[in-house]
Design an enzyme around this catalytic site. Structure first.
Site, PDB file in Angstrom:
ATOM      1  N   LYS A 127       0.847  -1.198   0.000  1.00  0.00           N
ATOM      2  CA  LYS A 127       0.000   0.000   0.000  1.00  0.00           C
ATOM      3  C   LYS A 127       0.880   1.244   0.000  1.00  0.00           C
ATOM      4  O   LYS A 127       0.628   2.200  -0.736  1.00  0.00           O
ATOM      5  CB  LYS A 127      -0.938  -0.016   1.212  1.00  0.00           C
ATOM      6  CG  LYS A 127      -2.081  -1.020   1.062  1.00  0.00           C
ATOM      7  CD  LYS A 127      -2.798  -1.326   2.362  1.00  0.00           C
ATOM      8  CE  LYS A 127      -3.834  -2.419   2.142  1.00  0.00           C
ATOM      9  NZ  LYS A 127      -4.437  -2.898   3.411  1.00  0.00           N
ATOM     10  N   GLN A 143      -4.868  -2.007   9.554  1.00  0.00           N
ATOM     11  CA  GLN A 143      -4.638  -3.297   8.909  1.00  0.00           C
ATOM     12  C   GLN A 143      -5.211  -4.416   9.765  1.00  0.00           C
ATOM     13  O   GLN A 143      -4.876  -4.542  10.936  1.00  0.00           O
ATOM     14  CB  GLN A 143      -3.129  -3.518   8.684  1.00  0.00           C
ATOM     15  CG  GLN A 143      -2.787  -4.793   7.928  1.00  0.00           C
ATOM     16  CD  GLN A 143      -3.326  -4.764   6.505  1.00  0.00           C
ATOM     17  OE1 GLN A 143      -3.202  -3.776   5.790  1.00  0.00           O
ATOM     18  NE2 GLN A 143      -3.956  -5.864   6.104  1.00  0.00           N
ATOM     19  N   ASP A 147     -11.640   2.689   4.075  1.00  0.00           N
ATOM     20  CA  ASP A 147     -11.973   1.267   3.901  1.00  0.00           C
ATOM     21  C   ASP A 147     -13.479   1.093   3.691  1.00  0.00           C
ATOM     22  O   ASP A 147     -13.913   0.083   3.131  1.00  0.00           O
ATOM     23  CB  ASP A 147     -11.533   0.470   5.134  1.00  0.00           C
ATOM     24  CG  ASP A 147     -10.280  -0.343   4.860  1.00  0.00           C
ATOM     25  OD1 ASP A 147      -9.979  -0.575   3.671  1.00  0.00           O
ATOM     26  OD2 ASP A 147      -9.612  -0.731   5.829  1.00  0.00           O
TER      27      ASP A 147
END
Lengths: 398, 398
Positions: free
Chosen positions: A158, A202, A225
């Site tokens: 990422k 994460q 997200d």
């Protein structure tokens, strides 16, 4: 008894019965009988037996029956049997199982890697445009707790992706044994930081932490997200707009769009109902006016269900679960699964495969995403896009 | 050509072909042929024509074929064809279309009025228990803007229902031309009022008001309607719990529970995808491990889809849209529709009917909710239940 399963595809009831009926006709008359029967079936009318069986005739040799099954069981121009998702209709779809028997098409490969590259290029352009126009650089903060190798790899990728498009990436690496409070402190810090437009925790988190508390702490305006219940709720509701759409399902739909697969009015089956992929994917397909069914571990007849779909999104995490026989000829397949399976020939000793049996799918479907190189690259591209969208929204930049 | 549609039910493709095949057999051998074919179909194997057509025979008289279609087309003990949702299985369900033709069962009526009464009695008991234990009386505030007759009636009924179970009901009647701010002021007032545990804004609001702003203003802890996106999001997510479940879909599921209809693993079709009924109903069914499909205005083959369902929830607002031919024999039907249709015989000149053609459904389904007297009474009962739940939660009363 002879079992008719060409290339592992199981014929539908309709096919079996149709073939048997056609067996009762002299081969010369099968084409006309086939068309006549199809007309009756479309109109749902029951013809008089007499109008079909002017006289009966059948083969008594199994081998010849088998032969006719594997090749064209009767002479019909293949064109009138071949199926394309672009022109699917209730009527034409009835013919699919036969099409599966008489056509040997190879599906188009949906190149997620290429599409993701294209999207990253578009983002790069917009990021620099924004920087030049208002001097703002989008920023993404990633919080990694513990030292899981896979998580570390994801975070590193990422970070790389951010750099590749000119997005600032901040990173917080906390030890496995850190407390929930410590994580929450980092989150509130990023919540307040104006240079941060997206916050990503994460997953999975260490077992001693409450995932809900932590995810809920992320300001919804920075929840790139899109996992916040408020976002999911807006996604489910007509007339509401979520701030962010979860990255992986968003990537799946984006692939369908970029390959101009029409979704409206199509039958879509989502296999798997996770909060991260399956459920939001179903909501997205419904927003685009597909007729959506969700297949899951409790579904009694997943194969039968899936075989009805024009569009299949598979997200269960079971290697090669979806076989060719599960797929309606001409269907479009988005395979989200990434499953390691033993592979002696590979230096690592394993290879990655999807939830769909790729080789079989290529024979039946009209388009398929490979694994790897399908949905995977799209997820990160969508994360970058969500971060850009967030920065634009916070600074009212069009 | 004779069209075989007994009582408006349209035979499935499988039925048509099966009947035609059976026409090729002498009547004495049809039972065995029928069982043999069904075995083949279950195993998806293609028998040799020779193993069926030891010799061919068919009727050439249309009238006799018609006769045999309307009565038993061949002699099979009805029991082996009759279907019950309690013992449904993929295999048995294959036989349904034939069962539809050879059985004349009448469905059980799901008495929503009686169940709602039972639930109100349970609530009455709990309310008085709570009052005696901690001196708290649950309170529901209803805001009515404008002078729509139907809305006024609904509000009056809710008020009556509250009184009947001992829940306090507060009411705010605002004129049609009041401003959004005035409504918002009332809401914030009720938000702060500790004697109010549930707030309900009667919809629809006058066109000059923003429904979203107003509904979002209701404190989620008092959103007994359960329409807040955060509630819907939690409803959609596995492992999350909504504070309140929307009343009408909650009532539908409650009816299934009280009539001990098993939901887990069943095929469920929800017709309609409104934020108020269809969408949350689908989410609820999925939470109970049904395999859910949502049929809507863009669905290309709603009849074919609906015919696959063990459980049908119809919420489209179209009088008698779902015909007998849409229903799988043995299915359970929850009819949310309340549609006025002309009725000269009625003093009011109209009568209320559901989205499902009741008379036809009663012939095919195993259980059906009537209109009125089905889901209607349940909605208010669930509103009272949500208000009680809210009061208990706010006062930590078990």
């Amino acid at each position: 008894m002879f079992s008719g399963k060409p290339q592992g595809k199981r014929p539908s009831h309709r096919t079996i019965l149709l073939l048997l009926l056609l067996q009762t006709r002299p081969s010369k008359q099968r084409t006309t009988t086939f068309r006549f029967l199809n007309r009756c079936l479309r109109n749902r009318t029951i013809p008089m037996a007499s109008s079909i069986f002017t006289h009966c005739h059948y083969s008594s040799s199994p081998s010849s029956l088998a032969f006719r099954l594997h090749r064209h069981p009767f002479h019909v121009p293949p064109t009138c049997l071949r199926f394309s998702f672009l022109h699917s209709s209730p009527a034409s779809s009835h013919v699919d199982p036969l099409a599966a028997m008489v056509t040997e098409s190879s599906a188009k490969v949906i190149d997620g890697k290429a599409v993701a590259k294209q999207i990253r290029d578009e983002i790069t352009a917009e990021v620099s445009k924004m920087r030049e126009a208002i001097g703002v650089i989008p920023g993404l903060a990633v919080i990694l707790v513990g030292d899981r190798k896979d998580s570390a790899t994801y975070v590193r990728n990422k970070k790389k992706a951010c750099e590749s498009v000119g997005i600032n990436s901040l990173e917080a690496n906390l030890p496995e044994d850190s407390t929930e409070e410590e994580v929450l402190n980092y989150i509130s810090g990023y919540n307040e930081d104006p240079s941060v437009h997206g916050i990503l925790v994460q997953l999975p988190l260490p077992s001693h932490m409450n995932e809900q508390n932590i995810l809920n702490a992320v300001r919804i305006e920075k929840d790139v997200d899109g996992f916040h219940p408020l976002n999911i709720g807006r996604l489910a509701m007509r007339g509401r707009e979520p701030l962010f759409v979860p990255c992986t399902p968003k990537g799946c739909i984006e692939l369908l769009h970029r390959y101009s697969v029409s979704i409206k009015g199509k039958r879509a089956v989502v296999i798997g109902r996770s909060n991260i992929v399956g459920m939001p994917a179903a909501l997205l397909l419904q927003r685009e006016d597909a007729t959506v069914s969700v297949v899951h571990s409790r579904t009694s007849n997943p194969e039968e269900m899936t075989r009805q779909a024009d569009i299949i999104i598979a997200a269960v995490g079971q290697a090669n679960m979806v076989k060719g026989s599960w797929i309606k000829p001409g269907a479009v397949i988005i395979d989200v699964g990434i499953n390691p399976v033993e592979d002696a020939s590979s230096p690592r000793g394993y290879k990655l495969v999807g939830d769909v049996c790729y080789e079989e799918a290529m024979k039946v479907a009209s388009a398929v995403t490979p694994v790897p190189g399908g949905v995977g690259p799209m997820t990160i591209a969508m994360l970058l896009q969500n971060t850009l969208i967030s920065a634009k929204r916070m600074h009212n930049f069009e």
